[in-house]
Design an enzyme around this catalytic site. Structure first.
Site: not given
Lengths: 300, 300
Positions: B170, B231-232, B240, B237, B242, B148, B138, B234
């Protein structure tokens, strides 16, 4: 019942004639909005908040609503769902007539991310802190047992590495789900993260380990369930450490303000001058005096 | 357009025949609910979330709704407001067909703080990631414009430092208060923070600066209003980043999981091997396969 009907119509009219003056605050996460306006020339505050989705009416919502496809990608699709109004109410609170105090109370301040270099700290932030002379008397009262002595959960009295651990005011201590405690150091000359060097490693390790142990002993939460962190900027300039439950979104645990104590210790271990040399980022509210100082210098 | 109409009716039918098996999780604060069920005998996950109240339609909501008085006390009164459905939509996400992994992912779990040393990463986490082989199809669909494409807000096509910026699922894009975008790198061999070294500094700086500029250009939010982080661990993997609005408590912005991109850049600048040598802390949910691996080794 004609009386009720009439009352209901009048109630409806109250908001029909509501003229919005300003949105005081709103939360996209909580799905609420606080609005100041006038009703027949008098101040009013109207608060709207969407209601939690009730399991009990879920089947009805899914079967009685209309759906509009927005996006599809592989197995994921998103829709706008329009539900019957009675299954999707909005909680509405009206304060009328409202005073200026009500209006202030509900007004939210925007936040700005401050980029504070080491030089900025010395030339702008530090002089500001010193000139403000925030009173720390309430902190000293706790350390000296002149206040809140009965709330203390744990104390290590060592003057160099010791601290007092007590529940934060935001925690009612009724359930551990939103556990929130504060450790306040006995040492009085550490204003914030910016003052920490390798000389404070024994203090920081002591707070981390004894804080974790004491919370496990008293509340049964192991260290794997705790988030232990400092704020920068702190709300008062005397070293203190936050212990909150992992999985509980405590206010102020966001990455823009919180610094994991374990990371702080590692950072100082690898570079004793880490917090004196780094650029630190922190959020400041629009009404914060420090923000004004940075704006005057054209830094934000 | 009859084709579209037909598609829409079919879409509606999809949820009409949805049979609820279990509520996986729900949040009264966020006003959302995650539901597992079946559509024509196959597993599906349906996520409903109420949408933020938009300032733009506030006047309409107040004048076109019906109000039911619940309580009155002095200057305070509360009502149940029933708004026209199109002014009060519910964001709906359908995952269909859903695998057991999806169902697990959305089920509410306790979290545990993992203390992952550099050696733990190499001997436990990395083998786990490799053996799981999470599908990134994706992500590649987005990078290759196979899905997208119309949602892309900005793209820098450079194969080494480029990225695609698009709104997170979101975010409904109706208000900037809960702005949430994701930058996905064109580079495909960076799994997470752990892989970042000084060779990636140009990529990270490019994502930070062009991401900030493009969000300012498109949505009018200056960089002082943005929280930019990784993030960790994430959730997938592939590198990316945020971008969320400062002051909006976006899920996952807590200090235990989020790493400010500006800090990541500074850390790598002062030590190229920072993320290969450090102990990293991260929350793992009770059902996470990785947590199981760490428990087997007696590490948590």
């Amino acid at each position: 019942d004609t009386d009720t009907d009439c009352a209901e119509v009048c109630e409806e009219n109250v908001l029909c004639t509501f003229e919005t003056s300003a949105v005081l605050s709103e939360s996209a996460r909580d799905k609420n909005i606080f609005v100041h306006g006038k009703i027949s020339g008098q101040d009013a505050v109207v608060i709207l908040e969407k209601t939690p989705i009730q399991k009990e009416v879920l089947g009805q919502i899914l079967s009685e609503s209309s759906l509009k496809l927005q996006m599809r990608n592989d197995i994921y699709s998103t829709y706008q769902l329009q539900a019957p109004a009675h299954l999707n109410e909005i909680k509405t609170t009206v304060v009328f007539p409202a005073t200026q105090k009500h209006i202030q109370k509900y007004r939210r301040q925007e936040s700005f991310l401050l980029e504070e270099t080491a030089e900025d700290y010395l030339s702008i932030t530090l002089p500001f802190i010193q000139e403000q002379r925030f009173s720390l008397q309430w902190v000293y009262n706790i350390l000296e047992k002149k206040a809140e002595a009965e709330r203390i959960v744990f104390e290590d009295p060592d003057p160099k590495t010791g601290f007092v651990l007590l529940p934060d005011f935001k925690w009612n201590q009724k359930q551990v789900d939103d556990l929130y405690l504060i450790a306040i150091s006995h040492v009085r000359d550490v204003k914030s993260l910016r003052d920490l060097t390798s000389e404070h490693l024994p203090l920081l390790r002591n707070i981390l380990h004894k804080g974790q142990e004491s919370i496990f002993g008293t509340f049964g939460l192991p260290r794997s369930q705790l988030r232990v962190y400092l704020h920068y900027q702190p709300s008062y300039y005397h070293l203190h450490v936050h212990f909150t439950r992992l999985g509980f979104d405590s206010p102020g645990c966001g990455v823009e303000r919180a610094h994991l104590l374990q990371d702080v210790i590692q950072n100082i271990q690898s570079d004793a001058g880490f917090y004196q040399s780094r650029t630190l980022y922190c959020p400041l509210r629009a009404d914060d005096g420090l923000l004004k100082k940075y704006k005057e210098k054209g830094k934000i």
